[in-house]
Scaffold this motif. Sequence first.
Motif, short mmCIF file in Angstrom:
data_model
loop_
_atom_site.label_atom_id
_atom_site.label_comp_id
_atom_site.label_asym_id
_atom_site.label_seq_id
_atom_site.Cartn_x
_atom_site.Cartn_y
_atom_site.Cartn_z
N LEU A 198 0.86 -1.18 0.00
CA LEU A 198 0.00 0.00 0.00
C LEU A 198 0.90 1.23 0.00
O LEU A 198 1.64 1.46 0.96
N ASP A 199 0.84 2.00 -1.08
CA ASP A 199 1.70 3.18 -1.24
C ASP A 199 0.91 4.46 -1.02
O ASP A 199 -0.30 4.53 -1.29
N ASN A 200 1.62 5.50 -0.54
CA ASN A 200 1.04 6.85 -0.39
C ASN A 200 -0.32 6.77 0.29
O ASN A 200 -1.34 7.22 -0.23
N LEU A 201 -0.33 6.20 1.48
CA LEU A 201 -1.59 5.97 2.18
C LEU A 201 -2.29 7.28 2.53
O LEU A 201 -1.67 8.23 3.00
N GLN A 202 -3.61 7.28 2.29
CA GLN A 202 -4.44 8.44 2.61
C GLN A 202 -5.58 7.99 3.53
O GLN A 202 -5.74 6.80 3.82
N ASP A 203 -6.38 8.96 3.95
CA ASP A 203 -7.44 8.68 4.90
C ASP A 203 -8.40 7.61 4.37
O ASP A 203 -8.88 6.77 5.12
N GLY A 204 -8.65 7.60 3.06
CA GLY A 204 -9.55 6.61 2.47
C GLY A 204 -9.02 5.19 2.50
O GLY A 204 -9.79 4.24 2.27
N ASP A 205 -7.73 5.02 2.77
CA ASP A 205 -7.14 3.68 2.85
C ASP A 205 -7.33 3.04 4.22
O ASP A 205 -6.98 1.87 4.41
N THR A 206 -7.85 3.79 5.17
CA THR A 206 -8.15 3.22 6.48
C THR A 206 -9.20 2.12 6.34
O THR A 206 -10.18 2.29 5.62
N GLY A 207 -8.99 0.98 7.00
CA GLY A 207 -9.98 -0.10 6.93
C GLY A 207 -9.38 -1.44 7.28
O GLY A 207 -8.21 -1.55 7.69
N LYS A 208 -10.19 -2.50 7.10
CA LYS A 208 -9.78 -3.87 7.41
C LYS A 208 -9.32 -4.57 6.13
O LYS A 208 -10.03 -4.59 5.13
N TYR A 209 -8.14 -5.17 6.20
CA TYR A 209 -7.55 -5.90 5.08
C TYR A 209 -7.50 -7.38 5.45
O TYR A 209 -6.99 -7.74 6.51
#
Length: 398
Positions: A198-209
């Motif tokens: 996961l590159d250049n993480l932003q607020d929208g990348d928050t979550g369960k993987y």
Amino acid sequence: MDRVKYTTSTMYLYKMKIIWMLMLLAKNTSGQTATLHGDSPFAVLGKPFVWTCDTADLPGGVTGTSFNLNNSKVCDVLIYRYPTSNCSKSSGTDSRITCGCRGSNISALYLSITSSFLEDTGMWSCSLDEYSQYKSSVEHHVYYGPGSSTTLNIPERFKSVKEGSYVLLECSATCLPACQYLWYKGGRLLVNTSKLQLDNLQDGDTGKYTCQSYNLVSTNTTMITILVLDEPQPPRDLKHVFSTQDTVCLVWRAGDDGGASHEFHIQFLKLNKMSTKSEAPFVLDWKDIGDVIDKPVYGGPVSACVRNLEPESTYYFRVYASNEHHTGNPSASITTSTNLKEEMTSDGLSFGSGIGVGLGLGLGFLVVGMLVGVCLVKHRRQRSRANYDNTDCTVLVN
């Protein structure tokens, strides 16, 4: 006479064996009539497994049939075709193994394994001990799935990261055949490999993987929650509560924490002089007081007092917040001075004056209540024998 009968019977069996051997020689013996097959294409580790050896058209008489693993005998079955049709049930070399025939069907021999081990992998066969042409072999595998063994390269199941950073996630599991992998976020397939970057993480990348590991035996999943931290918003509604000779007390409300627990820092600036229109404005040199203020557990306003200030001095104050990865911008500043009386805030009484007024009113009501109570008691005692002044409860002498 009995001896003669026994000898005659024995000779009869020998003759029958010879006849069957001659018949075998007369037949084309290149094909095998013993057929070995399992109850499934492969065994599963820890699960039962059954071998069946179909032995139609085998020679008669007392025949020894064996099940073998890698040419080593595992279990023997004795078939009595003459004078009766029967077979013996026996235990194998391993306590997990038994063999025999199904009911009275001497053409369907079986070997039962109660729990498959990895050591059961190899070349299995069933054969007649006396006739090498009656042999059937099958290559056998014991497989196992990922079970609950799927692991992540990040041991934590909750990881907070700085906005703009990257994270490499990798899951692995021990499987046979080798496992395959799928990565999901919120039910959406991301990649079909064991690694997810996961590159250049932003607020929208928050979550369960979620990583799913699987093979033809079973499936397993493991999950990690990624929290992308933003910078906390500036505190708001900063107000002066009251001042003393060397102390100024402030109150404010927290802004958005950026996704993680945050703490507050107070900055101050002592105002020595104000610049005039003819002078260039001086640079404000803000300094932290050094102490960190935690947000109250249950929310609400945050308050703190700055001590050891110079008397009769004017100061600027402002507050900023920080979380695990970010430092936020400061609040709007306010100006106040030491050696001031308690001041009114813009939306009502100050913290200190509010307490003073409340205590004063409470004590006033208490005193009035006590006076009224005393007056009533005196009134009841003296009503029958004296007159009294209603204004101050003083007894009047007749």
